[in-house]
Design an enzyme around this catalytic site. Sequence first.
Site, PDB file in Angstrom:
ATOM      1  CD  GLU A 205      -2.984  -1.249   2.151  1.00  0.00           C
ATOM      2  OE1 GLU A 205      -2.945  -0.395   3.059  1.00  0.00           O
ATOM      3  OE2 GLU A 205      -3.842  -2.137   2.091  1.00  0.00           O
ATOM      4  CE  LYS A 337     -10.609  -3.283   3.323  1.00  0.00           C
ATOM      5  NZ  LYS A 337      -9.865  -4.415   3.943  1.00  0.00           N
TER       6      LYS A 337
END
Length: 427
Positions: A205, A337
């Site tokens: 990330e 999400k």
Amino acid sequence: MSAIVDIIGREILDSRGNPTVECDVLLESGTMGRAAVPSGASTGSREAIELRDGEAGRYGGKGVLKAVEHINTEISEAIMGLDASEQAFLDKTLLELDGTDNKSRLGANAMLAVSMAVAKAAAEEAGLPLYRYFGGSGAMQLPVPMMNIVNGGAHANNSLDIQEFMIVPVSQPTFREALRCGAEVFHALKKILGDRGMSTAVGDEGGFAPNFGSNDECLSTILQAIEKAGYRAGEDVLLALDCAASEFYHDGKYQLAGEGLQLSSAEFTDYLATLADKFPIVSIEDGMHEGDWDGWKLLTERLGKKVQLVGDDLFVTNTRILKEGIEKGIANSILIKINQIGTLTETFAAIEMAKRARYTAVISHRSGETEDSTIADIAVGLNAGQIKTGSLSRSDRISKYNQLLRIEEDLGDIASYPGKSAFYNLR
């Protein structure tokens, strides 16, 4: 009517070099919408099913040609001719076509790619930015970013058990200034790590993934970076954690291998409470195993009034599970999400349910991302107030931040940045 006249699914690669699904939807007017779906590394057991081919000799079994075929055959036949502006009806059609509780037949990756691409095409047809199409005239709040500047756990190959160590800029007047703050802290941290001879390689990330001796040492170093960049920890910048505790919960214990600890739910609650007392931590995600609801109850009772407790693996963007959590007083926030649930309509329903219960909703990327920036538009369109989309490196993360900059510019004087007030669940 914005009739759908063509749908094309294809296999592309995500930020980890694994296959994922992309979809183009063409309308009668010639307008097109394109969307690509993300994929997670640490996943909740009750997430909607991501359909993979399982063919060992091709992409290690991670191909998505079956999902793509579903788009190009069954799904295409079912939605051809439908009005793209009827998102709820279209998503209902997809759900009925799949016919399972967890989207295991068609694949949540196939369904989400279509759901998102249709929305993008409809927004383009309407002449509206995507965030405005989602939220109407009320969409004007930029989200506070939780920036993952140190990666551990399943996102990195190091000794840190906690998966994400994040900075949260809260004192700035605009999103642009908050983003600048995050970038300056990121570069200050890189300099500190380099001076210590520690790795400045980045994880999935975009955050650094050095071998710290403990979670405490990592947090202390981040505080140094905040100060080195000219900001005040606890005032200008707060901290947040994603424990991803389901990843290190074994045999009824939270096993922090990096620190040589095996803790019960009560002991791990004490451990997190100690960190929250010592450091300006405003948010802890997945602080307990997804199935340890007794542990979640302990954690919520102990910290829920002063720390945002976010359910990711716990709630998996599912309104049925979220409703149960709200009724039992578990956590005070939900991570959103889009690929955990598989359609935009269900995603928006989870955000609205959270808000009605005064739970916050944090819009999130996945560790396997693409250049698709839809979540930035969702964050503003739904006035979510918070977003998690990685560090200040890797274009798959930066694409979302850059889209938020464009949205803020487009909004002009009516744009607002909530800062600390984004944490309205804390009393």
